[in-house]
Design a protein around this motif. Sequence first.
Motif, PDB file in Angstrom:
ATOM      1  N   GLN A 131      56.230  51.791  49.165  1.00 45.37           N
ATOM      2  CA  GLN A 131      55.008  51.784  49.322  1.00 45.37           C
ATOM      3  C   GLN A 131      54.705  51.883  50.676  1.00 45.37           C
ATOM      4  OE1 GLN A 131      54.226  48.167  47.343  1.00 45.37           O
ATOM      5  NE2 GLN A 131      54.681  48.905  45.440  1.00 45.37           N
ATOM      6  N   ARG A 170      54.728  55.875  51.331  1.00 46.65           N
ATOM      7  CA  ARG A 170      53.817  56.761  50.433  1.00 46.65           C
ATOM      8  C   ARG A 170      52.288  56.276  50.579  1.00 46.65           C
ATOM      9  NH1 ARG A 170      54.908  55.553  44.512  1.00 46.65           N
ATOM     10  NH2 ARG A 170      53.768  53.596  45.230  1.00 46.65           N
ATOM     11  N   ASP A 171      52.120  54.782  50.462  1.00 49.52           N
ATOM     12  CA  ASP A 171      51.272  54.240  50.371  1.00 49.52           C
ATOM     13  C   ASP A 171      50.522  53.975  51.673  1.00 49.52           C
ATOM     14  OD1 ASP A 171      51.330  54.775  47.873  1.00 49.52           O
ATOM     15  OD2 ASP A 171      52.065  52.504  47.413  1.00 49.52           O
ATOM     16  N   ARG A 208      51.230  57.069  54.489  1.00 47.23           N
ATOM     17  CA  ARG A 208      50.749  58.338  53.973  1.00 47.23           C
ATOM     18  C   ARG A 208      51.525  59.558  54.281  1.00 47.23           C
ATOM     19  NH1 ARG A 208      44.179  57.366  55.074  1.00 47.23           N
ATOM     20  NH2 ARG A 208      44.045  55.638  53.926  1.00 47.23           N
ATOM     21  N   ASP A 253      56.568  51.885  39.961  1.00 50.45           N
ATOM     22  CA  ASP A 253      57.364  52.339  41.107  1.00 50.45           C
ATOM     23  C   ASP A 253      58.933  52.363  40.981  1.00 50.45           C
ATOM     24  OD1 ASP A 253      55.486  53.091  42.856  1.00 50.45           O
ATOM     25  OD2 ASP A 253      55.083  51.094  43.635  1.00 50.45           O
TER      26      ASP A 253
END
Length: 323
Positions: free
Chosen positions: A136, A139-140, A143, A277
Amino acid sequence: MRAIARDTYGSVDVLELRDVPQPVAGEGEVLVRVRAAGVDAGVWHLMTGLPYLLRLMGYGLRAPAVPVLGREVAGRVEAVGAGVTRFRPGDEVFGFCEGAFAEYVTAGEDRFAARPANLTAEQAAAVPLSAVTALQALRDAGRVRAGQRVLVIGAAGGVGTFAVQLAKTFGAHVTGVCSTTKTDLVRALGADDVLDYTREDYADGTRCFDLVLDTAGNARLSRLRRALTPRGTLVLVGGEGGGRWLGGTDRVLRALLLSPFVRQRLRGLFSAERGEDLEVLKELVEAGGVTPVVDRTYPLSELPDAIRRLRESRARGKVVITV
Protein backbone atom coordinates in the motif's frame (compact mmCIF):
# COMPACT_ATOMS: atom_id res chain seq x y z
CA MET A 1 -6.34 -23.21 24.96
CA ARG A 2 -2.89 -21.76 25.63
CA ALA A 3 -2.20 -18.12 24.85
CA ILE A 4 0.13 -15.30 25.79
CA ALA A 5 -2.11 -12.77 27.54
CA ARG A 6 -1.84 -9.69 29.74
CA ASP A 7 -4.22 -7.67 31.87
CA THR A 8 -2.33 -4.37 31.97
CA TYR A 9 -0.13 -2.26 29.71
CA GLY A 10 3.61 -2.47 30.31
CA SER A 11 6.89 -4.14 29.35
CA VAL A 12 7.29 -7.79 28.34
CA ASP A 13 7.05 -8.58 32.05
CA VAL A 14 3.24 -8.22 31.86
CA LEU A 15 2.99 -11.12 29.39
CA GLU A 16 1.90 -14.47 30.77
CA LEU A 17 1.39 -17.91 29.21
CA ARG A 18 -2.03 -19.03 30.46
CA ASP A 19 -5.18 -20.94 29.59
CA VAL A 20 -7.94 -18.83 28.05
CA PRO A 21 -11.31 -19.78 26.54
CA GLN A 22 -11.13 -21.10 22.99
CA PRO A 23 -13.00 -18.85 20.52
CA VAL A 24 -15.93 -20.09 18.46
CA ALA A 25 -16.49 -19.17 14.82
CA GLY A 26 -19.49 -16.90 14.45
CA GLU A 27 -21.45 -16.08 11.33
CA GLY A 28 -19.09 -15.34 8.45
CA GLU A 29 -16.06 -16.33 10.53
CA VAL A 30 -13.51 -19.13 10.43
CA LEU A 31 -11.80 -20.81 13.36
CA VAL A 32 -8.09 -21.27 12.66
CA ARG A 33 -5.64 -23.53 14.47
CA VAL A 34 -2.58 -21.30 14.67
CA ARG A 35 0.66 -22.69 13.29
CA ALA A 36 2.64 -19.45 13.32
CA ALA A 37 2.16 -15.75 14.10
CA GLY A 38 4.19 -12.75 12.99
CA VAL A 39 5.71 -10.22 15.37
CA ASP A 40 5.54 -6.67 14.02
CA ALA A 41 6.41 -3.29 15.53
CA GLY A 42 2.79 -2.76 16.51
CA VAL A 43 3.03 -5.60 19.04
CA TRP A 44 5.32 -3.51 21.24
CA HIS A 45 3.07 -0.45 20.96
CA LEU A 46 -0.07 -2.38 21.83
CA MET A 47 1.72 -4.14 24.69
CA THR A 48 2.90 -0.89 26.26
CA GLY A 49 -0.15 1.17 25.29
CA LEU A 50 2.17 3.77 23.76
CA PRO A 51 1.62 6.25 22.32
CA TYR A 52 -1.51 7.05 24.30
CA LEU A 53 -3.28 7.85 21.04
CA LEU A 54 -3.58 4.09 20.51
CA ARG A 55 -5.73 3.75 23.61
CA LEU A 56 -8.13 6.36 22.25
CA MET A 57 -8.47 4.32 19.05
CA GLY A 58 -10.38 1.56 20.79
CA TYR A 59 -7.63 -0.57 22.28
CA GLY A 60 -8.58 0.27 25.87
CA LEU A 61 -7.96 3.41 27.91
CA ARG A 62 -6.80 1.98 31.24
CA ALA A 63 -6.33 -1.69 30.34
CA PRO A 64 -6.08 -3.64 27.07
CA ALA A 65 -9.45 -4.29 25.46
CA VAL A 66 -8.04 -7.49 23.90
CA PRO A 67 -5.86 -9.49 26.33
CA VAL A 68 -4.04 -11.51 23.64
CA LEU A 69 -1.65 -9.71 21.28
CA GLY A 70 -0.81 -10.56 17.66
CA ARG A 71 -2.51 -9.55 14.41
CA GLU A 72 -0.99 -11.72 11.65
CA VAL A 73 -1.34 -15.47 11.47
CA ALA A 74 -0.93 -18.62 9.42
CA GLY A 75 -2.69 -21.86 10.22
CA ARG A 76 -5.30 -24.48 9.38
CA VAL A 77 -9.05 -23.92 9.26
CA GLU A 78 -10.67 -26.04 11.98
CA ALA A 79 -14.29 -24.92 11.65
CA VAL A 80 -16.40 -22.38 9.76
CA GLY A 81 -19.38 -20.34 10.83
CA ALA A 82 -22.68 -19.93 9.07
CA GLY A 83 -22.46 -18.27 5.67
CA VAL A 84 -18.77 -19.01 5.05
CA THR A 85 -18.21 -20.00 1.42
CA ARG A 86 -14.51 -19.45 0.71
CA PHE A 87 -12.98 -21.94 3.15
CA ARG A 88 -13.65 -25.29 4.72
CA PRO A 89 -11.98 -27.31 7.49
CA GLY A 90 -8.49 -28.44 6.54
CA ASP A 91 -7.62 -25.42 4.38
CA GLU A 92 -4.25 -23.78 5.05
CA VAL A 93 -4.66 -20.01 5.30
CA PHE A 94 -2.87 -16.80 6.29
CA GLY A 95 -4.19 -13.40 7.16
CA PHE A 96 -5.27 -10.88 9.78
CA CYS A 97 -6.85 -11.44 13.18
CA GLU A 98 -6.93 -10.31 16.80
CA GLY A 99 -5.06 -12.45 19.33
CA ALA A 100 -2.66 -14.41 17.11
CA PHE A 101 -0.37 -15.47 19.98
CA ALA A 102 -2.67 -18.33 20.91
CA GLU A 103 -3.53 -21.83 19.79
CA TYR A 104 -6.75 -20.75 18.04
CA VAL A 105 -8.13 -17.54 16.53
CA THR A 106 -11.31 -16.48 14.76
CA ALA A 107 -11.82 -13.77 12.17
CA GLY A 108 -14.04 -12.99 9.20
CA GLU A 109 -13.39 -15.09 6.12
CA ASP A 110 -12.58 -11.92 4.16
CA ARG A 111 -9.51 -11.42 6.34
CA PHE A 112 -7.82 -14.60 5.12
CA ALA A 113 -6.40 -16.01 1.91
CA ALA A 114 -5.20 -19.46 0.98
CA ARG A 115 -1.59 -19.91 2.05
CA PRO A 116 0.83 -19.63 -0.90
CA ALA A 117 1.77 -23.10 -2.06
CA ASN A 118 5.50 -22.40 -1.87
CA LEU A 119 5.57 -21.02 1.68
CA THR A 120 5.80 -22.70 5.06
CA ALA A 121 3.44 -21.57 7.79
CA GLU A 122 6.30 -19.64 9.40
CA GLN A 123 7.02 -17.78 6.16
CA ALA A 124 3.33 -17.10 5.52
CA ALA A 125 2.87 -15.63 9.01
CA ALA A 126 5.53 -13.04 8.16
CA VAL A 127 3.51 -11.68 5.25
CA PRO A 128 0.15 -10.11 6.20
CA LEU A 129 0.84 -6.85 8.03
CA SER A 130 4.34 -6.07 6.77
CA ALA A 131 3.87 -7.01 3.13
CA VAL A 132 0.44 -5.37 2.85
CA THR A 133 1.88 -2.21 4.41
CA ALA A 134 4.75 -2.19 1.90
CA LEU A 135 2.35 -2.81 -0.98
CA GLN A 136 0.00 0.00 0.00
CA ALA A 137 2.90 2.38 0.68
CA LEU A 138 4.37 1.87 -2.79
CA ARG A 139 1.27 1.34 -4.92
CA ASP A 140 -1.33 3.52 -3.24
CA ALA A 141 0.47 6.26 -1.30
CA GLY A 142 3.63 6.37 -3.41
CA ARG A 143 2.07 5.69 -6.84
CA VAL A 144 5.31 4.03 -7.86
CA ARG A 145 5.99 3.64 -11.59
CA ALA A 146 8.48 1.68 -13.65
CA GLY A 147 11.78 3.48 -14.09
CA GLN A 148 11.51 5.60 -10.96
CA ARG A 149 14.31 5.81 -8.43
CA VAL A 150 13.05 4.54 -5.07
CA LEU A 151 14.79 4.85 -1.72
CA VAL A 152 13.76 2.40 1.03
CA ILE A 153 14.95 3.45 4.50
CA GLY A 154 14.98 0.53 6.91
CA ALA A 155 15.36 -1.89 4.02
CA ALA A 156 16.31 -4.88 6.21
CA GLY A 157 13.27 -4.62 8.49
CA GLY A 158 9.90 -6.33 8.34
CA VAL A 159 8.28 -3.80 6.00
CA GLY A 160 11.54 -2.86 4.30
CA THR A 161 12.43 -6.34 3.06
CA PHE A 162 9.06 -6.55 1.32
CA ALA A 163 9.28 -2.98 0.03
CA VAL A 164 12.60 -3.63 -1.73
CA GLN A 165 11.21 -6.67 -3.50
CA LEU A 166 7.87 -5.10 -4.37
CA ALA A 167 9.49 -1.95 -5.76
CA LYS A 168 11.55 -4.16 -8.06
CA THR A 169 8.42 -5.96 -9.27
CA PHE A 170 6.99 -2.53 -10.14
CA GLY A 171 10.07 -1.89 -12.28
CA ALA A 172 11.77 0.70 -10.08
CA HIS A 173 15.48 1.27 -9.51
CA VAL A 174 15.80 0.55 -5.79
CA THR A 175 18.28 1.83 -3.24
CA GLY A 176 18.10 0.31 0.24
CA VAL A 177 19.36 1.92 3.44
CA CYS A 178 20.40 -0.31 6.34
CA SER A 179 23.19 -0.97 8.85
CA THR A 180 26.56 -2.53 8.04
CA THR A 181 25.66 -6.07 9.08
CA LYS A 182 22.54 -6.14 6.89
CA THR A 183 23.85 -4.85 3.57
CA ASP A 184 24.34 -8.37 2.21
CA LEU A 185 20.70 -9.22 2.89
CA VAL A 186 19.39 -6.10 1.14
CA ARG A 187 21.55 -6.82 -1.92
CA ALA A 188 20.24 -10.39 -1.99
CA LEU A 189 16.69 -9.03 -2.03
CA GLY A 190 17.44 -7.35 -5.36
CA ALA A 191 18.31 -3.78 -4.39
CA ASP A 192 20.25 -2.05 -7.17
CA ASP A 193 22.23 -0.02 -4.63
CA VAL A 194 22.72 -0.36 -0.87
CA LEU A 195 23.70 2.46 1.49
CA ASP A 196 25.20 1.74 4.89
CA TYR A 197 23.78 4.56 7.01
CA THR A 198 26.78 4.39 9.38
CA ARG A 199 29.05 5.38 6.50
CA GLU A 200 26.93 7.16 3.89
CA ASP A 201 24.28 9.88 4.01
CA TYR A 202 21.36 9.37 1.65
CA ALA A 203 20.48 13.08 2.03
CA ASP A 204 23.90 14.56 1.24
CA GLY A 205 22.68 16.07 -2.03
CA THR A 206 24.64 13.77 -4.34
CA ARG A 207 21.55 11.75 -5.28
CA CYS A 208 17.81 12.35 -5.44
CA PHE A 209 14.90 9.95 -5.57
CA ASP A 210 11.42 10.04 -7.07
CA LEU A 211 10.00 8.15 -4.10
CA VAL A 212 11.34 7.85 -0.56
CA LEU A 213 9.77 5.23 1.68
CA ASP A 214 10.77 5.70 5.31
CA THR A 215 10.09 2.66 7.47
CA ALA A 216 12.67 3.55 10.13
CA GLY A 217 10.59 6.34 11.59
CA ASN A 218 13.07 8.75 13.16
CA ALA A 219 14.47 11.08 10.48
CA ARG A 220 13.43 14.72 10.31
CA LEU A 221 11.13 15.75 7.48
CA SER A 222 13.64 18.35 6.28
CA ARG A 223 16.30 15.67 5.91
CA LEU A 224 14.01 13.27 4.10
CA ARG A 225 12.93 16.02 1.70
CA ARG A 226 16.56 16.68 0.76
CA ALA A 227 16.67 13.17 -0.68
CA LEU A 228 13.66 13.85 -2.95
CA THR A 229 13.51 15.26 -6.44
CA PRO A 230 11.69 18.63 -6.63
CA ARG A 231 8.40 16.84 -7.30
CA GLY A 232 9.17 13.58 -5.56
CA THR A 233 7.00 11.71 -3.08
CA LEU A 234 7.75 10.89 0.55
CA VAL A 235 5.78 8.12 2.28
CA LEU A 236 6.09 7.74 6.04
CA VAL A 237 5.31 4.27 7.38
CA GLY A 238 4.72 4.39 11.11
CA GLY A 239 7.24 6.15 13.28
CA GLU A 240 9.11 6.07 16.54
CA GLY A 241 9.83 8.78 19.08
CA GLY A 242 7.67 11.88 19.20
CA GLY A 243 6.57 11.56 22.79
CA ARG A 244 4.17 9.40 24.78
CA TRP A 245 0.98 11.00 23.49
CA LEU A 246 1.36 11.00 19.71
CA GLY A 247 4.52 8.95 19.14
CA GLY A 248 5.64 8.95 15.52
CA THR A 249 2.22 10.09 14.33
CA ASP A 250 3.19 13.69 15.04
CA ARG A 251 5.68 13.51 12.15
CA VAL A 252 2.95 12.18 9.86
CA LEU A 253 0.64 15.02 10.88
CA ARG A 254 3.34 17.60 10.20
CA ALA A 255 3.96 16.06 6.77
CA LEU A 256 0.27 16.22 5.88
CA LEU A 257 0.05 19.85 6.99
CA LEU A 258 3.14 20.85 5.03
CA SER A 259 2.37 18.96 1.82
CA PRO A 260 -0.14 21.48 0.33
CA PHE A 261 2.50 24.24 0.51
CA VAL A 262 5.39 22.46 -1.24
CA ARG A 263 5.82 20.85 -4.66
CA GLN A 264 6.82 17.53 -3.17
CA ARG A 265 4.10 15.06 -2.13
CA LEU A 266 4.36 14.20 1.58
CA ARG A 267 2.23 11.27 2.68
CA GLY A 268 1.67 9.25 5.81
CA LEU A 269 0.44 5.69 5.52
CA PHE A 270 -2.24 4.21 7.74
CA SER A 271 -2.44 0.77 6.19
CA ALA A 272 -5.72 -1.12 5.85
CA GLU A 273 -6.00 -4.86 6.48
CA ARG A 274 -7.58 -5.83 3.17
CA GLY A 275 -8.07 -9.41 2.08
CA GLU A 276 -7.79 -8.47 -1.59
CA ASP A 277 -4.22 -7.34 -1.00
CA LEU A 278 -3.42 -10.73 0.51
CA GLU A 279 -4.56 -12.24 -2.79
CA VAL A 280 -2.24 -9.90 -4.71
CA LEU A 281 0.67 -10.89 -2.52
CA LYS A 282 -0.18 -14.59 -2.79
CA GLU A 283 0.14 -14.35 -6.56
CA LEU A 284 3.44 -12.46 -6.33
CA VAL A 285 4.86 -14.95 -3.83
CA GLU A 286 3.86 -17.97 -5.90
CA ALA A 287 5.33 -16.33 -9.02
CA GLY A 288 8.65 -15.85 -7.21
CA GLY A 289 8.56 -12.06 -7.14
CA VAL A 290 8.42 -11.81 -3.36
CA THR A 291 9.94 -14.05 -0.68
CA PRO A 292 9.41 -13.45 3.05
CA VAL A 293 12.57 -13.04 5.11
CA VAL A 294 12.25 -14.81 8.46
CA ASP A 295 14.97 -13.73 10.86
CA ARG A 296 14.23 -16.18 13.65
CA THR A 297 11.40 -18.26 15.06
CA TYR A 298 10.49 -18.58 18.75
CA PRO A 299 8.03 -20.89 20.49
CA LEU A 300 4.94 -19.28 21.97
CA SER A 301 6.38 -19.31 25.49
CA GLU A 302 9.34 -17.18 24.35
CA LEU A 303 7.30 -14.30 22.89
CA PRO A 304 8.98 -11.81 25.30
CA ASP A 305 12.39 -12.69 23.82
CA ALA A 306 11.02 -12.25 20.31
CA ILE A 307 9.68 -8.79 21.15
CA ARG A 308 13.00 -7.80 22.70
CA ARG A 309 14.89 -8.86 19.57
CA LEU A 310 12.60 -6.84 17.35
CA ARG A 311 12.67 -3.79 19.62
CA GLU A 312 16.48 -3.82 19.75
CA SER A 313 16.62 -3.69 15.92
CA ARG A 314 18.60 -6.91 15.73
CA ALA A 315 16.18 -8.70 13.42
CA ARG A 316 16.85 -9.15 9.70
CA GLY A 317 13.37 -9.31 8.27
CA LYS A 318 10.56 -10.74 10.39
CA VAL A 319 10.47 -12.49 13.75
CA VAL A 320 7.88 -15.28 13.93
CA ILE A 321 6.23 -17.22 16.75
CA THR A 322 5.48 -20.93 16.26
CA VAL A 323 2.54 -22.47 18.07
